[in-house]
Design a protein around this motif. Sequence first.
Motif, short mmCIF file in Angstrom:
data_model
loop_
_atom_site.label_atom_id
_atom_site.label_comp_id
_atom_site.label_asym_id
_atom_site.label_seq_id
_atom_site.Cartn_x
_atom_site.Cartn_y
_atom_site.Cartn_z
N MET A 1 11.76 -1.09 -33.51
CA MET A 1 10.35 -0.81 -34.39
C MET A 1 8.99 0.11 -32.84
SD MET A 1 9.72 -2.75 -37.95
CE MET A 1 11.49 -2.32 -39.16
N ASN A 2 9.49 1.28 -32.93
CA ASN A 2 8.10 1.40 -31.84
C ASN A 2 6.99 1.66 -33.05
OD1 ASN A 2 9.47 2.01 -29.76
ND2 ASN A 2 9.74 4.26 -30.11
N LEU A 3 5.90 0.53 -31.82
CA LEU A 3 4.43 0.52 -32.70
C LEU A 3 3.17 0.80 -31.36
CD1 LEU A 3 4.55 -2.80 -34.35
CD2 LEU A 3 5.17 -1.17 -35.51
N PHE A 4 2.93 2.05 -31.62
CA PHE A 4 1.98 2.43 -30.61
C PHE A 4 -0.06 2.22 -30.88
CE2 PHE A 4 4.31 3.95 -26.56
CZ PHE A 4 5.61 3.23 -26.78
N PHE A 5 -0.57 1.43 -31.02
CA PHE A 5 -1.21 1.79 -31.41
C PHE A 5 -2.16 2.66 -30.79
CE2 PHE A 5 0.40 -2.54 -32.51
CZ PHE A 5 -0.42 -1.99 -33.80
N GLU A 6 -1.60 3.33 -29.11
CA GLU A 6 -2.63 4.17 -28.42
C GLU A 6 -1.38 5.99 -27.67
OE1 GLU A 6 -2.47 2.77 -24.37
OE2 GLU A 6 -4.98 2.00 -24.59
N ALA A 7 -2.19 6.22 -27.20
CA ALA A 7 -1.37 7.53 -27.63
C ALA A 7 -0.61 6.54 -26.30
CB ALA A 7 -2.22 8.62 -26.81
N SER A 8 0.44 8.54 -26.14
CA SER A 8 1.28 7.73 -25.67
C SER A 8 2.61 9.22 -25.19
CB SER A 8 2.04 6.81 -25.12
OG SER A 8 4.13 7.12 -24.81
N THR A 9 3.05 9.85 -24.30
CA THR A 9 3.67 11.33 -24.32
C THR A 9 5.42 10.20 -24.21
OG1 THR A 9 2.37 12.93 -24.00
CG2 THR A 9 4.97 13.22 -23.69
N ARG A 10 5.53 10.23 -22.61
CA ARG A 10 6.54 9.36 -21.79
C ARG A 10 7.30 8.39 -22.12
NH1 ARG A 10 3.38 12.66 -18.84
NH2 ARG A 10 2.27 11.68 -19.74
#
Length: 319
Positions: A55-64
């Motif tokens: 599970m990817n938990l991204f609380f902040e922006a990311s592209t790469r």
Amino acid sequence: MSLQLDEHGRLRHFLTTEGLPRPLLTQILDTAESFTGVIGKSIKKVPLLRGRTVMNLFFEASTRTRTTFELAAKRLSADVLNINISTSATVKGESLLDMLRNLEAMQCDMFVVRHADSGAAHFIARNAAPGVSVINAGDGRHAHPTQAMLDMFTIRRHKREFEPLRVAIVGDILHSRVARSQIHALNGLGAGEVRVIAPRTLLPHDIESLGVKVFHDIRAGLADVDVVIMLRLQKERMSGALLPSESEFFRLYGLTEEKLSVAKPDAIVMHPGPINRGVEIESAVADGPRSVILEQVTNGIAVRMAVMSMALGTGGENA
Ligand code: CP
């Protein structure tokens, strides 16, 4: 036993490059190397994580980072879910721990976490259920260990050995989790000399304790280096005016072909991205023959495959 290693010294979580033993850092690079063959095939998959859930938990922006973690998990045949934090029940007041307990109840095996707060990934790792691994995909200004390892992988592919290398990291060191993780990884892998080049306002006061040489003049700092790593100004983490202006920063610290001319003729130019053209680097350098910036992105897939497979105990031996 540290939080990120098990009682046998194997990776359980990947939270920081600080203090990791050299054989483990090298094992990550070697395992990633074994996965580059998979990525080059027409069917880019191995069954190492079949039946596992990431599970990817991204609380902040990311592209790469988010995209290459997702690709890496899919290349390993894992089921991967990108949790949309802005539409999750956290906006209804659910705590982070309650959210984790619920996701764990779905039999998840790994959380990949990006968070604006330093220490967030450690907090989640400390509170994760037994058997659930946590990978830090960047926490505040603290650490970005998989970025550092893909950078080490890229350096090793071009330069082979770390011992003879002079590496310069240029720009906003103060707010950079990438710089900290790179410095720990370079020291752990035995790099000959690590330099940081920045104005005083963009350097932590205790930076020399990390075993680096400090330069405020970019031409002096770049003299005879093998690797140049540029960093962007982390404006989202700056609380006050630390610079006169972006154009003044570019004049003094922006990487141009003219400034790069004092580095070794075969020096490579790196940047973790996102790049801000005309602020820390000019386009002629970013797109020029010495730039390996897009190679870094590609290498992120193999390195993240390595870290995920090692943390879940499959290690890449079947790659
Ligand atoms: N280098 C890096 O972390 O890029 P993203 O913010 O796009 O993930």
